[in-house]
Design a protein around this motif. Structure first.
Motif, PDB file in Angstrom:
ATOM      1  N   MET A   1       1.009  -1.260   0.235  1.00 16.13           N
ATOM      2  CA  MET A   1       0.012  -0.005  -0.131  1.00 16.13           C
ATOM      3  C   MET A   1       0.826   1.386   0.111  1.00 16.13           C
ATOM      4  SD  MET A   1      -2.929  -1.163   2.625  1.00 16.13           S
ATOM      5  CE  MET A   1      -3.818  -2.789   2.561  1.00 16.13           C
ATOM      6  N   GLN A   2       0.807   2.078  -0.995  1.00 19.29           N
ATOM      7  CA  GLN A   2       1.432   3.228  -1.283  1.00 19.29           C
ATOM      8  C   GLN A   2       0.565   4.430  -1.053  1.00 19.29           C
ATOM      9  OE1 GLN A   2       3.011   2.301  -5.240  1.00 19.29           O
ATOM     10  NE2 GLN A   2       4.675   1.604  -4.573  1.00 19.29           N
ATOM     11  N   PHE A   3       0.902   5.182  -0.158  1.00 19.93           N
ATOM     12  CA  PHE A   3       0.192   6.590   0.166  1.00 19.93           C
ATOM     13  C   PHE A   3       0.983   7.873  -0.613  1.00 19.93           C
ATOM     14  CE2 PHE A   3      -0.925   3.718   3.377  1.00 19.93           C
ATOM     15  CZ  PHE A   3      -2.245   3.898   3.422  1.00 19.93           C
ATOM     16  N   TYR A   4       0.217   8.548  -1.412  1.00 17.49           N
ATOM     17  CA  TYR A   4       1.090   9.654  -1.948  1.00 17.49           C
ATOM     18  C   TYR A   4       0.659  11.107  -1.304  1.00 17.49           C
ATOM     19  CZ  TYR A   4       2.251   6.253  -5.154  1.00 17.49           C
ATOM     20  OH  TYR A   4       2.920   5.055  -5.965  1.00 17.49           O
ATOM     21  N   GLY A   5      -0.423  11.173  -0.693  1.00 14.26           N
ATOM     22  CA  GLY A   5      -0.846  12.423   0.104  1.00 14.26           C
ATOM     23  C   GLY A   5       0.209  12.881   1.003  1.00 14.26           C
ATOM     24  N   GLY A   6       0.175  14.419   1.323  1.00 16.40           N
ATOM     25  CA  GLY A   6       0.823  14.919   2.096  1.00 16.40           C
ATOM     26  C   GLY A   6       0.714  14.955   3.544  1.00 16.40           C
ATOM     27  N   ARG A   7      -0.778  14.197   3.887  1.00 15.12           N
ATOM     28  CA  ARG A   7      -0.703  14.189   5.328  1.00 15.12           C
ATOM     29  C   ARG A   7      -1.491  13.205   5.503  1.00 15.12           C
ATOM     30  NH1 ARG A   7      -6.004  17.401   6.679  1.00 15.12           N
ATOM     31  NH2 ARG A   7      -6.571  17.855   4.470  1.00 15.12           N
ATOM     32  N   GLU A   8      -1.467  12.418   6.801  1.00 15.58           N
ATOM     33  CA  GLU A   8      -2.255  11.206   7.112  1.00 15.58           C
ATOM     34  C   GLU A   8      -3.493  11.581   7.315  1.00 15.58           C
ATOM     35  OE1 GLU A   8      -1.738   7.553  10.463  1.00 15.58           O
ATOM     36  OE2 GLU A   8       0.018   8.936   9.880  1.00 15.58           O
ATOM     37  N   PRO A   9      -4.666  10.928   6.763  1.00 20.73           N
ATOM     38  CA  PRO A   9      -5.857  11.019   6.710  1.00 20.73           C
ATOM     39  C   PRO A   9      -6.266  10.701   8.302  1.00 20.73           C
ATOM     40  CG  PRO A   9      -5.628   9.431   4.930  1.00 20.73           C
ATOM     41  CD  PRO A   9      -4.230   9.735   5.648  1.00 20.73           C
ATOM     42  N   ALA A  10      -7.564  11.336   8.672  1.00 22.91           N
ATOM     43  CA  ALA A  10      -8.170  11.030   9.959  1.00 22.91           C
ATOM     44  C   ALA A  10      -8.911   9.855   9.763  1.00 22.91           C
ATOM     45  CB  ALA A  10      -9.126  12.286  10.136  1.00 22.91           C
ATOM     46  N   ILE A  11      -8.797   9.093  10.856  1.00 21.35           N
ATOM     47  CA  ILE A  11      -9.563   7.814  10.835  1.00 21.35           C
ATOM     48  C   ILE A  11     -10.998   7.599  11.410  1.00 21.35           C
ATOM     49  CG2 ILE A  11      -9.427   5.297  11.792  1.00 21.35           C
ATOM     50  CD1 ILE A  11      -6.980   6.050   9.452  1.00 21.35           C
ATOM     51  N   ASP A  12     -11.778   7.318  10.762  1.00 26.51           N
ATOM     52  CA  ASP A  12     -13.246   7.180  11.285  1.00 26.51           C
ATOM     53  C   ASP A  12     -13.601   5.793  11.858  1.00 26.51           C
ATOM     54  OD1 ASP A  12     -16.034   6.983  11.477  1.00 26.51           O
ATOM     55  OD2 ASP A  12     -16.279   7.824   9.444  1.00 26.51           O
ATOM     56  N   ARG A  13     -13.660   5.606  13.246  1.00 24.66           N
ATOM     57  CA  ARG A  13     -14.000   4.469  13.715  1.00 24.66           C
ATOM     58  C   ARG A  13     -15.344   3.585  13.276  1.00 24.66           C
ATOM     59  NH1 ARG A  13     -11.291   0.102  15.871  1.00 24.66           N
ATOM     60  NH2 ARG A  13     -12.929  -1.110  16.942  1.00 24.66           N
ATOM     61  N   GLU A  14     -16.313   4.272  12.998  1.00 27.28           N
ATOM     62  CA  GLU A  14     -17.565   3.970  12.574  1.00 27.28           C
ATOM     63  C   GLU A  14     -17.319   3.271  11.113  1.00 27.28           C
ATOM     64  OE1 GLU A  14     -20.962   6.398  12.340  1.00 27.28           O
ATOM     65  OE2 GLU A  14     -20.605   6.849  14.463  1.00 27.28           O
ATOM     66  N   LEU A  15     -16.600   3.863  10.188  1.00 29.63           N
ATOM     67  CA  LEU A  15     -16.174   3.285   8.927  1.00 29.63           C
ATOM     68  C   LEU A  15     -15.234   1.994   8.819  1.00 29.63           C
ATOM     69  CD1 LEU A  15     -16.058   3.615   5.735  1.00 29.63           C
ATOM     70  CD2 LEU A  15     -14.203   5.016   5.978  1.00 29.63           C
ATOM     71  N   ILE A  16     -14.108   2.243  10.029  1.00 28.98           N
ATOM     72  CA  ILE A  16     -13.401   0.845  10.242  1.00 28.98           C
ATOM     73  C   ILE A  16     -14.428  -0.412  10.381  1.00 28.98           C
ATOM     74  CG2 ILE A  16     -11.923  -0.284  11.714  1.00 28.98           C
ATOM     75  CD1 ILE A  16     -10.562   1.670   9.745  1.00 28.98           C
ATOM     76  N   ASP A  17     -15.291  -0.136  11.569  1.00 30.08           N
ATOM     77  CA  ASP A  17     -16.393  -1.002  11.905  1.00 30.08           C
ATOM     78  C   ASP A  17     -17.331  -1.644  10.792  1.00 30.08           C
ATOM     79  OD1 ASP A  17     -15.344  -0.715  14.528  1.00 30.08           O
ATOM     80  OD2 ASP A  17     -16.942   0.439  15.305  1.00 30.08           O
ATOM     81  N   GLN A  18     -17.617  -0.772   9.696  1.00 30.58           N
ATOM     82  CA  GLN A  18     -18.601  -1.063   8.882  1.00 30.58           C
ATOM     83  C   GLN A  18     -17.664  -1.902   7.872  1.00 30.58           C
ATOM     84  OE1 GLN A  18     -21.994  -0.627   8.129  1.00 30.58           O
ATOM     85  NE2 GLN A  18     -21.302  -2.133   6.512  1.00 30.58           N
ATOM     86  N   MET A  19     -16.495  -1.582   7.633  1.00 29.32           N
ATOM     87  CA  MET A  19     -15.423  -2.220   6.560  1.00 29.32           C
ATOM     88  C   MET A  19     -15.033  -3.796   7.455  1.00 29.32           C
ATOM     89  SD  MET A  19     -13.036   0.798   5.285  1.00 29.32           S
ATOM     90  CE  MET A  19     -12.189   0.048   4.098  1.00 29.32           C
ATOM     91  N   MET A  20     -14.788  -3.668   8.537  1.00 32.10           N
ATOM     92  CA  MET A  20     -14.822  -4.856   9.090  1.00 32.10           C
ATOM     93  C   MET A  20     -15.839  -5.930   9.107  1.00 32.10           C
ATOM     94  SD  MET A  20     -11.565  -5.305  10.373  1.00 32.10           S
ATOM     95  CE  MET A  20     -11.624  -6.745  11.745  1.00 32.10           C
ATOM     96  N   HIS A  21     -17.175  -5.445   9.296  1.00 35.63           N
ATOM     97  CA  HIS A  21     -18.381  -6.234   9.200  1.00 35.63           C
ATOM     98  C   HIS A  21     -18.389  -6.621   7.752  1.00 35.63           C
ATOM     99  CE1 HIS A  21     -22.689  -6.503   8.528  1.00 35.63           C
ATOM    100  NE2 HIS A  21     -22.708  -7.310   9.576  1.00 35.63           N
ATOM    101  N   ASP A  22     -18.243  -5.922   6.932  1.00 35.72           N
ATOM    102  CA  ASP A  22     -18.438  -6.295   5.515  1.00 35.72           C
ATOM    103  C   ASP A  22     -17.548  -7.165   5.047  1.00 35.72           C
ATOM    104  OD1 ASP A  22     -20.328  -4.300   5.300  1.00 35.72           O
ATOM    105  OD2 ASP A  22     -19.386  -2.985   3.745  1.00 35.72           O
ATOM    106  N   ALA A  23     -16.149  -7.175   5.422  1.00 39.20           N
ATOM    107  CA  ALA A  23     -15.134  -8.024   4.980  1.00 39.20           C
ATOM    108  C   ALA A  23     -15.225  -9.369   5.756  1.00 39.20           C
ATOM    109  CB  ALA A  23     -13.879  -7.532   5.507  1.00 39.20           C
ATOM    110  N   SER A  24     -15.960  -9.310   6.525  1.00 33.11           N
ATOM    111  CA  SER A  24     -16.525 -10.644   7.488  1.00 33.11           C
ATOM    112  C   SER A  24     -17.719 -11.270   6.745  1.00 33.11           C
ATOM    113  CB  SER A  24     -16.681 -10.562   8.941  1.00 33.11           C
ATOM    114  OG  SER A  24     -15.444 -10.047   9.672  1.00 33.11           O
ATOM    115  N   GLY A  25     -18.308 -10.783   6.008  1.00 32.73           N
ATOM    116  CA  GLY A  25     -19.733 -11.057   5.430  1.00 32.73           C
ATOM    117  C   GLY A  25     -19.256 -11.934   4.095  1.00 32.73           C
TER     118      GLY A  25
END
Length: 112
Positions: free
Chosen positions: A61-85
């Protein structure tokens, strides 16, 4: 815009914000030794690509942006749920795919 490189054979451009969240999901799933299916949009005349994400498959995974993105806990939870489906995690050009709508029930009288 970041890039996901899968097994040195395919690369996918992904928004840095979504890629940062995907990195956390992949890290947590692989830490638990849980593989999952990942669907990604493709711009080469193919609607989407499906990748089996597992510890035996090399990912970069390569990141090209100049700053680190803010992490959204709800989005992580949704993505984890979907990945487990059963269908795995589906990314779209805008982020993650919305959850499937519940099946529609016919309106009107029911047969007795």
């Amino acid at each position: 815009m970041g890039r996901l490189i899968y097994r040195d054979r395919a690369s996918f451009d992904i928004d840095d914000r979504i890629l940062a969240h995907l990195r956390i999901v992949v890290m947590n799933k692989l830490r638990r030794n849980e593989g999952f299916m990942l669907q990604l949009p493709v711009n080469e005349g193919v609607r989407q690509a499906s990748l089996w994400i597992h510890a035996s498959n090399a990912l970069v995974m390569q990141f090209y942006g100049g700053r680190e993105p803010a992490i959204d806990r709800e989005l992580i939870d949704q993505m984890m749920h979907d990945a487990s489906g059963a269908d795995g995690l589906t990314l779209t050009a805008a982020g993650i795919a919305p959850p499937p709508a519940p099946p529609r029930r016919p309106v009107g009288r029911t047969a007795n």
